[in-house]
Write an enzyme that holds these catalytic residues in place. Structure first.
Site, PDB file in Angstrom:
ATOM      1  N   ASP A   1       0.827  -1.205   0.000  1.00 17.38           N
ATOM      2  CA  ASP A   1       0.000   0.000   0.000  1.00 17.38           C
ATOM      3  C   ASP A   1       0.866   1.262   0.000  1.00 17.38           C
ATOM      4  O   ASP A   1       0.569   2.226  -0.710  1.00 17.38           O
ATOM      5  CB  ASP A   1      -0.929  -0.012   1.219  1.00 17.38           C
ATOM      6  CG  ASP A   1      -2.303   0.576   0.916  1.00 17.38           C
ATOM      7  OD1 ASP A   1      -2.677   0.585  -0.271  1.00 17.38           O
ATOM      8  OD2 ASP A   1      -2.993   1.008   1.854  1.00 17.38           O
TER       9      ASP A   1
ATOM     10  N   ASP B   1      -9.312  -1.891   2.117  1.00 21.06           N
ATOM     11  CA  ASP B   1      -9.024  -1.361   3.443  1.00 21.06           C
ATOM     12  C   ASP B   1     -10.068  -1.797   4.465  1.00 21.06           C
ATOM     13  O   ASP B   1      -9.900  -1.557   5.672  1.00 21.06           O
ATOM     14  CB  ASP B   1      -8.965   0.174   3.394  1.00 21.06           C
ATOM     15  CG  ASP B   1      -7.867   0.661   2.457  1.00 21.06           C
ATOM     16  OD1 ASP B   1      -6.823  -0.002   2.387  1.00 21.06           O
ATOM     17  OD2 ASP B   1      -8.072   1.696   1.783  1.00 21.06           O
TER      18      ASP B   1
END
Length: 366
Positions: free
Chosen positions: A225, A271
């Protein structure tokens, strides 16, 4: 006099914050933001759309795994090899989509992806609707004792098998209506309905196999990420240009334009689902001990809330898109592991494996 000065300073500070927050969001999204109240409403809405699927999906995962074992159905679990390959495969897919969006036509890609999500979204949403419709008065009158059973095989090789009842068919029709709405209008509410259904189903059904696998996967995705958000424009460009229910959104201009708002704040489903499947594993660990406590689940859930709140706070302060897993992984993994050390359960927790249980069950059956 001092009280007047303090009050004046506080009022000036509030005015400055009210001026800064809309400008921050404008810089992040590239569009003029609405009022600070609208931004706050959008963030709270995203927050709720993140934590509700994790909480609901985690408890549903207990029932799903229990029923699968009762019915003798094999639960698909991620192996250690799958865990190490996941960031590589995700990166390849992400970069491939970016190349199409950047250098070819995003319109045709969005059409293909929308059709794909229409199909899988309809079935995912039907799975959510089915138990809810079961509580509707009179629903029991149309439930058959024996469900319909579709079985497609050649000899001993089973290619497809499905069991369903009338309520599931009703749920499927309702879900298809939402699907058509999404295909035709691409409304953000329809997007969120599908996004929430994917999140709940993902948290419920995906098994990491073991706590160790979960720690490794989230640690790898921590760097994944960071790289794709801070190191390149890829993640942000894909999120902004890919018109698919891979994120939940809420208009920051909702107070001005209602459901027709178009200045969206967003949160990727990754997420939600990726930390969520780890938290769901923690609740199954709690259940496996047979103590009637969900201590590690609530610890992981509270850690997720802390990590997500930190993400939104940093987003506002630093005026730039943030890799949410940068803040979610340390909290969701670190806090439960730290608490297990304090409780003297670290070895028991880190060695918890659903793969071993599945293998032991298979050996007994043989």
């Amino acid at each position: 006099m001092a009280d007047v000065t303090v009050q004046s300073t506080a009022e000036d500070t509030i005015e400055v914050i009210d001026d800064i927050i809309p400008e921050v969001v404008k810089n992040v999204t590239g569009r003029a933001a609405a009022s600070s109240e609208g931004i706050f409403l959008a963030y709270v809405s995203l927050f709720l759309m993140a934590i509700i699927p994790i909480f609901w999906g985690s408890f549903r995962s207990i029932v799903y795994h229990h029923k699968s074992k009762e019915n003798g159905e094999k639960i698909e679990m991620m192996s250690t090899k799958d865990v190490y390959m996941f960031p590589i495969m995700a990166s390849s897919m992400l970069f491939g989509i970016y190349l199409v969006v950047k250098y070819l036509s995003a319109e045709h890609l969005n059409m293909v992806i929308a059709s794909y999500f229409f199909v899988i979204g309809t079935f995912a949403l039907a799975g959510i609707f089915r138990p809810i419709i079961g509580y509707v008065p009179g629903a029991s009158l149309v439930v058959d004792e024996e469900p319909y059973h579709i079985h497609f095989n050649k000899g001993s090789c089973v290619y497809f098998e499905a069991k369903f009842d009338v309520l599931y068919l009703i749920s499927l029709v309702l879900s298809a209506v939402f699907g058509v709405w999404y295909l035709v209008k691409k409304h953000w509410l329809a997007n969120n309905v599908f996004g929430l259904a994917f999140s709940i189903s993902g948290v419920e059904m995906i098994s990491l196999g073991s706590v160790k696998n979960g720690c490794i996967l989230l640690s790898l995705l921590f760097f994944y990420d960071i790289f794709w958000v801070f190191g390149t424009e890829v993640m942000v460009e894909v999120a902004k240009n890919l018109d698919a229910p891979i994120k939940v959104v809420f208009p920051m201009d909702f107070l001005e334009n209602g459901v027709f708002g178009n200045n969206m704040a967003m949160l990727g489903l990754g997420d939600i689902v990726l930390p969520g499947v780890f938290i769901a594993l923690l609740i199954r660990y709690d259940v496996s001990k047979g103590e009637g406590s969900h201590f590690f689940f609530y610890a992981g859930f509270a850690a997720y809330i802390l990590g997500l709140a930190t993400t939104m706070g940093i987003l506002t302060i630093f005026n730039a898109a943030q890799p949410a897993l940068l803040y979610l992984v340390p909290s969701c993994v670190g806090i439960p592991l730290l608490l297990s050390l304090l409780k003297g359960e670290f070895k028991q927790l880190i060695e918890f494996s659903e793969e071993k249980k599945e293998d032991e069950k298979t050996e007994k059956e043989e």
